[in-house]
Design a protein around this motif. Structure first.
Motif, PDB file in Angstrom:
ATOM      1  N   ALA A 134      -2.681  -1.334  -6.852  1.00 49.41           N
ATOM      2  CA  ALA A 134      -1.261  -1.417  -7.189  1.00 49.41           C
ATOM      3  C   ALA A 134      -1.127  -2.305  -8.413  1.00 49.41           C
ATOM      4  O   ALA A 134      -2.093  -2.931  -8.859  1.00 49.41           O
ATOM      5  N   GLU A 135       0.059  -2.371  -8.959  1.00 51.60           N
ATOM      6  CA  GLU A 135       0.252  -3.131 -10.195  1.00 51.60           C
ATOM      7  C   GLU A 135      -0.174  -4.583 -10.039  1.00 51.60           C
ATOM      8  O   GLU A 135      -0.774  -5.168 -10.936  1.00 51.60           O
ATOM      9  N   ALA A 136       0.104  -5.165  -8.874  1.00 46.29           N
ATOM     10  CA  ALA A 136      -0.172  -6.584  -8.689  1.00 46.29           C
ATOM     11  C   ALA A 136      -1.444  -6.853  -7.889  1.00 46.29           C
ATOM     12  O   ALA A 136      -1.869  -8.008  -7.795  1.00 46.29           O
ATOM     13  N   VAL A 137      -2.053  -5.825  -7.317  1.00 47.95           N
ATOM     14  CA  VAL A 137      -3.182  -6.039  -6.404  1.00 47.95           C
ATOM     15  C   VAL A 137      -4.265  -4.983  -6.653  1.00 47.95           C
ATOM     16  O   VAL A 137      -3.994  -3.778  -6.599  1.00 47.95           O
ATOM     17  N   ASP A 138      -5.491  -5.448  -6.899  1.00 51.42           N
ATOM     18  CA  ASP A 138      -6.611  -4.528  -7.084  1.00 51.42           C
ATOM     19  C   ASP A 138      -7.112  -4.016  -5.735  1.00 51.42           C
ATOM     20  O   ASP A 138      -7.091  -4.738  -4.723  1.00 51.42           O
ATOM     21  N   ASP A 139      -7.581  -2.788  -5.724  1.00 54.46           N
ATOM     22  CA  ASP A 139      -8.284  -2.201  -4.573  1.00 54.46           C
ATOM     23  C   ASP A 139      -7.508  -2.378  -3.268  1.00 54.46           C
ATOM     24  O   ASP A 139      -8.060  -2.765  -2.235  1.00 54.46           O
ATOM     25  N   VAL A 140      -6.244  -2.061  -3.313  1.00 53.23           N
ATOM     26  CA  VAL A 140      -5.390  -2.233  -2.138  1.00 53.23           C
ATOM     27  C   VAL A 140      -5.596  -1.098  -1.127  1.00 53.23           C
ATOM     28  O   VAL A 140      -5.288  -1.252   0.062  1.00 53.23           O
ATOM     29  N   ALA A 141      -6.133   0.029  -1.572  1.00 53.71           N
ATOM     30  CA  ALA A 141      -6.308   1.184  -0.685  1.00 53.71           C
ATOM     31  C   ALA A 141      -7.571   1.937  -1.069  1.00 53.71           C
ATOM     32  O   ALA A 141      -8.129   1.742  -2.151  1.00 53.71           O
ATOM     33  N   TRP A 142      -8.018   2.795  -0.166  1.00 57.17           N
ATOM     34  CA  TRP A 142      -9.175   3.641  -0.437  1.00 57.17           C
ATOM     35  C   TRP A 142      -8.993   4.982   0.245  1.00 57.17           C
ATOM     36  O   TRP A 142      -8.161   5.144   1.147  1.00 57.17           O
ATOM     37  N   SER A 143      -9.779   5.950  -0.208  1.00 52.96           N
ATOM     38  CA  SER A 143      -9.771   7.270   0.407  1.00 52.96           C
ATOM     39  C   SER A 143     -11.145   7.883   0.257  1.00 52.96           C
ATOM     40  O   SER A 143     -11.961   7.440  -0.560  1.00 52.96           O
ATOM     41  N   TYR A 144     -11.386   8.929   1.051  1.00 50.97           N
ATOM     42  CA  TYR A 144     -12.660   9.640   1.012  1.00 50.97           C
ATOM     43  C   TYR A 144     -12.386  11.070   0.554  1.00 50.97           C
ATOM     44  O   TYR A 144     -11.910  11.900   1.333  1.00 50.97           O
ATOM     45  N   PRO A 145     -12.671  11.377  -0.714  1.00 49.92           N
ATOM     46  CA  PRO A 145     -12.322  12.700  -1.240  1.00 49.92           C
ATOM     47  C   PRO A 145     -13.201  13.841  -0.734  1.00 49.92           C
ATOM     48  O   PRO A 145     -12.780  14.998  -0.768  1.00 49.92           O
TER      49      PRO A 145
END
Length: 224
Positions: free
Chosen positions: A181-192
């Motif tokens: 997110a704009e203020a936070v790195d690596d806030v979420a992940w996914s498995y494509p």
């Protein structure tokens, strides 16, 4: 994951208990009747269906092989399996199990990933902005790990996320793509591109509760 990792029965913080208690230095060695191959410099240097699997506290899950099948590969004896030796993971270029390329460690025969559609609510806020608030989620029960919610990106304000250069790998869910997110790195992940057992969460997002304000309706942990 293995019996010795996460909250597995032989880990430092098991979810349950043995009765009676077992020795702290117990080692579990079992047959692993799958074809294991190792490739180095484009050549198969190990090809066996006689591997054993070793579960030992404080050590990663590992294969051991009959000493007569490892050739010139660097090897160390396994005291709990006479006649079998460890080969360092980085001693070869590629490991394969039944034709599937492995990364970092062998897959654990006791590991299970169970993905269930659910109505458990997930709300995620970053810097005062809500990224997701829905009860249309998938709960993932994964051996030795706490349950986790994943969500279809259709329910996420993905315009507020950007791809990260971070990646990770799981033998049971595949390579992970991360999102900031704009203020936070690596806030979420996914498995494509997950393997078949994890297809229900393909492309879905999960959020890091240490990097965002995450309110997830999850099962009550034992002892809570």
């Amino acid at each position: 994951m293995s019996l010795v990792a996460g909250r597995g029965p032989l880990s430092a913080d098991p979810a349950g208990r043995f009765s009676p208690a077992i020795p702290a230095d117990v080692v579990y060695v079992e047959p692993h009747p799958r074809r294991v191959q190792a490739v180095k410099d484009g050549r198969v240097v190990l090809d066996t269906e006689r591997a054993l699997m070793v579960h030992r506290r404080g050590r990663p899950l590992s294969y051991v092989f009959p000493v007569g099948e490892v050739g010139d590969l660097p090897a160390e004896p396994e005291p709990e399996a006479p006649g079998f030796v460890h080969v360092a993971w980085d001693a070869v270029d590629t490991w394969l199990e039944e034709g599937r390329e492995l990364v970092h460690y062998p897959p654990n025969p006791y590991h299970r990933v169970d993905c269930r559609p659910t109505k458990r609510r997930l709300r995620v806020t970053v810097a005062g902005t809500t990224l997701v608030d829905t009860d249309d989620t998938v709960i993932v029960f994964e051996t030795a790990l706490e349950p986790r919610l994943y969500v279809d990106p259709a329910h996420v304000r993905t315009e507020l996320l950007r791809p990260s250069r971070t990646s990770s790998y799981c033998n049971y869910k595949g390579f992970a793509t991360y999102w900031s997110a704009e203020a936070v790195d690596d806030v979420a992940w996914s498995y494509p591109d997950p393997p078949p057992e994890s297809l229900p969460i393909k492309g879905f997002l999960s959020f890091d509760a240490t990097r965002a304000d995450v309110v997830a309706e999850l099962p009550i942990s034992p002892g809570s």
